[in-house]
Design an enzyme around this catalytic site. Structure first.
Site, PDB file in Angstrom:
ATOM      1  N   HIS A 117      -2.835   6.331   4.614  1.00 46.25           N
ATOM      2  CA  HIS A 117      -1.399   6.442   4.896  1.00 46.25           C
ATOM      3  C   HIS A 117      -0.907   7.814   4.408  1.00 46.25           C
ATOM      4  O   HIS A 117      -1.250   8.251   3.306  1.00 46.25           O
ATOM      5  CB  HIS A 117      -0.607   5.377   4.122  1.00 46.25           C
ATOM      6  CG  HIS A 117      -0.814   3.969   4.602  1.00 46.25           C
ATOM      7  ND1 HIS A 117      -1.484   3.649   5.759  1.00 46.25           N
ATOM      8  CD2 HIS A 117      -0.378   2.796   4.066  1.00 46.25           C
ATOM      9  CE1 HIS A 117      -1.479   2.325   5.906  1.00 46.25           C
ATOM     10  NE2 HIS A 117      -0.819   1.792   4.895  1.00 46.25           N
ATOM     11  N   CYS A 132       0.802  -1.230   0.000  1.00 52.81           N
ATOM     12  CA  CYS A 132       0.000   0.000   0.000  1.00 52.81           C
ATOM     13  C   CYS A 132       0.837   1.283   0.000  1.00 52.81           C
ATOM     14  O   CYS A 132       0.559   2.227  -0.739  1.00 52.81           O
ATOM     15  CB  CYS A 132      -0.971   0.004   1.181  1.00 52.81           C
ATOM     16  SG  CYS A 132      -0.274  -0.628   2.705  1.00 52.81           S
TER      17      CYS A 132
HETATM   18  N1  LIG Z   1      -5.054  -3.558   5.010  1.00 47.41           N
HETATM   19  C1  LIG Z   1      -4.348  -2.997   4.032  1.00 47.41           C
HETATM   20  O1  LIG Z   1      -4.242  -1.761   3.904  1.00 47.41           O
HETATM   21  C2  LIG Z   1      -3.633  -3.862   3.048  1.00 47.41           C
HETATM   22  C3  LIG Z   1      -3.074  -3.251   1.951  1.00 47.41           C
HETATM   23  C4  LIG Z   1      -2.418  -4.029   1.017  1.00 47.41           C
HETATM   24  C5  LIG Z   1      -2.339  -5.383   1.213  1.00 47.41           C
HETATM   25  N2  LIG Z   1      -2.884  -5.971   2.307  1.00 47.41           N
HETATM   26  C6  LIG Z   1      -2.754  -7.417   2.455  1.00 47.41           C
HETATM   27  O2  LIG Z   1      -4.017  -8.040   2.288  1.00 47.41           O
HETATM   28  C7  LIG Z   1      -4.116  -9.180   3.151  1.00 47.41           C
HETATM   29  C8  LIG Z   1      -5.372  -9.056   4.019  1.00 47.41           C
HETATM   30  O3  LIG Z   1      -5.308  -7.849   4.724  1.00 47.41           O
HETATM   31  P1  LIG Z   1      -6.548  -7.306   5.565  1.00 47.41           P
HETATM   32  O4  LIG Z   1      -6.089  -6.007   6.069  1.00 47.41           O
HETATM   33  O5  LIG Z   1      -7.810  -7.378   4.802  1.00 47.41           O
HETATM   34  O6  LIG Z   1      -6.586  -8.390   6.775  1.00 47.41           O
HETATM   35  P2  LIG Z   1      -7.785  -8.808   7.742  1.00 47.41           P
HETATM   36  O7  LIG Z   1      -8.729  -7.695   7.958  1.00 47.41           O
HETATM   37  O8  LIG Z   1      -7.119  -9.423   8.920  1.00 47.41           O
HETATM   38  O9  LIG Z   1      -8.566  -9.958   6.918  1.00 47.41           O
HETATM   39  C9  LIG Z   1      -7.981 -11.194   6.641  1.00 47.41           C
HETATM   40  C10 LIG Z   1      -8.896 -12.004   5.738  1.00 47.41           C
HETATM   41  O10 LIG Z   1      -8.238 -13.222   5.373  1.00 47.41           O
HETATM   42  C11 LIG Z   1      -9.065 -14.329   5.728  1.00 47.41           C
HETATM   43  N3  LIG Z   1      -8.243 -15.483   6.107  1.00 47.41           N
HETATM   44  C12 LIG Z   1      -7.380 -15.583   7.143  1.00 47.41           C
HETATM   45  N4  LIG Z   1      -6.831 -16.818   7.174  1.00 47.41           N
HETATM   46  C13 LIG Z   1      -7.351 -17.504   6.122  1.00 47.41           C
HETATM   47  C14 LIG Z   1      -7.216 -18.836   5.641  1.00 47.41           C
HETATM   48  N5  LIG Z   1      -6.389 -19.701   6.211  1.00 47.41           N
HETATM   49  N6  LIG Z   1      -7.920 -19.197   4.540  1.00 47.41           N
HETATM   50  C15 LIG Z   1      -8.764 -18.316   3.929  1.00 47.41           C
HETATM   51  N7  LIG Z   1      -8.957 -17.055   4.363  1.00 47.41           N
HETATM   52  C16 LIG Z   1      -8.258 -16.653   5.443  1.00 47.41           C
HETATM   53  C17 LIG Z   1      -9.883 -13.834   6.895  1.00 47.41           C
HETATM   54  O11 LIG Z   1     -11.027 -14.654   7.046  1.00 47.41           O
HETATM   55  P3  LIG Z   1     -11.718 -14.893   8.490  1.00 47.41           P
HETATM   56  O12 LIG Z   1     -12.817 -13.889   8.577  1.00 47.41           O
HETATM   57  O13 LIG Z   1     -12.268 -16.297   8.370  1.00 47.41           O
HETATM   58  O14 LIG Z   1     -10.690 -14.753   9.540  1.00 47.41           O
HETATM   59  C18 LIG Z   1     -10.212 -12.426   6.405  1.00 47.41           C
HETATM   60  O15 LIG Z   1     -11.227 -12.465   5.426  1.00 47.41           O
HETATM   61  C19 LIG Z   1      -2.816  -9.246   3.937  1.00 47.41           C
HETATM   62  O16 LIG Z   1      -1.928 -10.127   3.303  1.00 47.41           O
HETATM   63  C20 LIG Z   1      -2.291  -7.841   3.842  1.00 47.41           C
HETATM   64  O17 LIG Z   1      -0.883  -7.771   3.926  1.00 47.41           O
HETATM   65  C21 LIG Z   1      -3.542  -5.244   3.226  1.00 47.41           C
END
Ligand SMILES: NC(=O)c1ccc[n+]([C@@H]2O[C@H](COP(=O)([O-])OP(=O)(O)OC[C@H]3O[C@@H](n4cnc5c(N)ncnc54)[C@H](OP(=O)(O)O)[C@@H]3O)[C@@H](O)[C@H]2O)c1
Length: 344
Positions: free
Chosen positions: A252, A132
């Site tokens: 950010h 990001c």
């Molecule tokens: N947040 C940001 O600004 C951002 C920006 C760029 C990239 N990212 C990347 O995007 C990813 C997710 O970020 P987020 O911020 O959305 O995280 P988050 O809010 O913690 O959400 C995680 C998601 O992944 C699912 N998940 C976790 N373990 C899993 C598994 N074993 N199998 C299938 N689904 C699973 C969770 O499902 P449950 O509901 O079942 O737990 C939830 O839907 C990360 O890799 C992060 O680095 C995030």
């Protein structure tokens, strides 16, 4: 009757902070969907999410989830991508991945549409969405690099807690309430990851995002270094980054110092940014107008301001770059790529 081709789309991590925004965008952009699969871990399987007025039941993501899927948007952590994206590709899906799993893989395009959309065509099944903090920086720097050639970047970030997922948002709000009531804050989530020590985020600034590397930089900082070179297609650009988590929910902010190879004209820089796709210039110090996270939240653009020449270096430029990390920093960038694929 429209001849628009329709796609079977899977959203992996649909219940997360990024997944929620992907769903909203697919809905508001009226993405040409035939069938939508919402996938998560076993924890959220069975819950229902609303999409275009209908309820869709979330399923556990398994290797069989991708049969018949055309486009899979992954945001469920790097391990999930590594385990499932290659299987989805075998089933014929194109995967757009928000995690760090394949970003630096030489066969995987790392794409910011405003910068290098042409790279999408080189994909072998997986297209990576950059980090990001990197996306918003390169979107603003691309036209300046094209005109003046960037020799060096020094960036310090002020990153929102939503960048660490929905649990980090809850943690900051919980700690803020506890702190105001004089109760213990009990840090539990940040810095995010399997790290032995956790720090307070409420009323604080944490100069660690992700794990430390052997060179003393954090992984987030090294992502900015490596990804910037890959996206701008120029290994000669020197990048140094300090990434800091602050108690802001969405958006950010970045203080970016750029040294150009060639002399630049400040008015021309402003014009280039005015004209840059996906960039909004907010630079009016006389009226105290500059980009703010609170203004950027919920908007797709990258906002740039506080443009000023360095006092000691004629070719040095300081700027302030702000964007919604869940939108341009993740979901919107991914949906832009999906729309490009859907157009064919
Ligand atoms: N947040 C940001 O600004 C951002 C920006 C760029 C990239 N990212 C990347 O995007 C990813 C997710 O970020 P987020 O911020 O959305 O995280 P988050 O809010 O913690 O959400 C995680 C998601 O992944 C699912 N998940 C976790 N373990 C899993 C598994 N074993 N199998 C299938 N689904 C699973 C969770 O499902 P449950 O509901 O079942 O737990 C939830 O839907 C990360 O890799 C992060 O680095 C995030």
């Amino acid at each position: 009757m429209s001849n628009q081709k329709l796609f079977n789309v899977a959203v992996v991590g649909a219940t997360g902070a990024v997944g929620e925004q992907i769903l909203k965008l697919l809905e508001s952009r009226n993405f040409p969907i035939q069938e939508l699969k919402l996938l998560s871990s076993a924890r959220s399987a069975g819950i229902k999410l609303s999409f275009q007025g209908k309820e869709v039941t979330v399923q556990e993501a398994t290797p069989d989830s991708f049969k018949g899927v055309d486009i899979a948007l992954f945001s469920a952590g790097g391990d999930v991508t590594k385990a499932l994206a290659p299987l989805a590709v075998q089933h014929g899906a194109v995967c757009i991945d928000n995690t760090n799993a394949y970003r630096m893989d030489e066969h995987t395009p790392l794409v910011v549409p405003e910068v290098n959309i042409e790279k999408v065509n080189e994909h072998k099944g997986i297209i990576a969405n950059p980090n990001c903090s990197t996306i918003q920086m390169v979107a603003a720097l691309k036209p300046l690099h094209d005109r003046y050639g960037i020799a060096r970047i020094i960036v310090s970030t002020y990153q929102a807690v939503s960048g660490a997922g929905s649990r980090a948002i809850d943690e900051m709000l919980r700690q803020t309430r506890a702190s105001l009531q004089g109760d213990p804050v009990n840090p539990d989530i940040l810095p995010v990851g399997t790290l032995p020590v956790k720090h307070q985020i409420a009323f604080n600034a944490i100069p660690q995002i992700d794990k430390f590397q052997d060179n003393g930089y954090t992984l987030e900082e090294m992502k900015m270094v490596r990804e910037t070179k890959k996206i701008l297609g120029d290994e000669s650009i020197e990048v140094t980054a300090t990434c800091v988590r602050i108690p802001v929910v969405y958006g950010h902010s970045e203080s970016v110092y750029v040294e150009f190879k060639n002399n630049y004209d400040l008015e021309d820089v402003k014009q280039l940014l005015e004209d840059a796709p996906g960039v909004t210039l907010v630079d009016d110090p006389a009226n105290q107008q500059y980009p703010l996270a609170t203004d950027a939240a919920g908007k797709p653009d990258v906002f740039v301001g506080r443009l000023r020449r360095d006092l000691g270096h004629e070719r040095g430029l300081n700027m302030w770059i702000v964007s919604d990390n869940l939108l341009k920093g993740a979901a919107w960038n991914a949906v832009q790529i999906a729309e490009h694929i859907a157009k064919g």
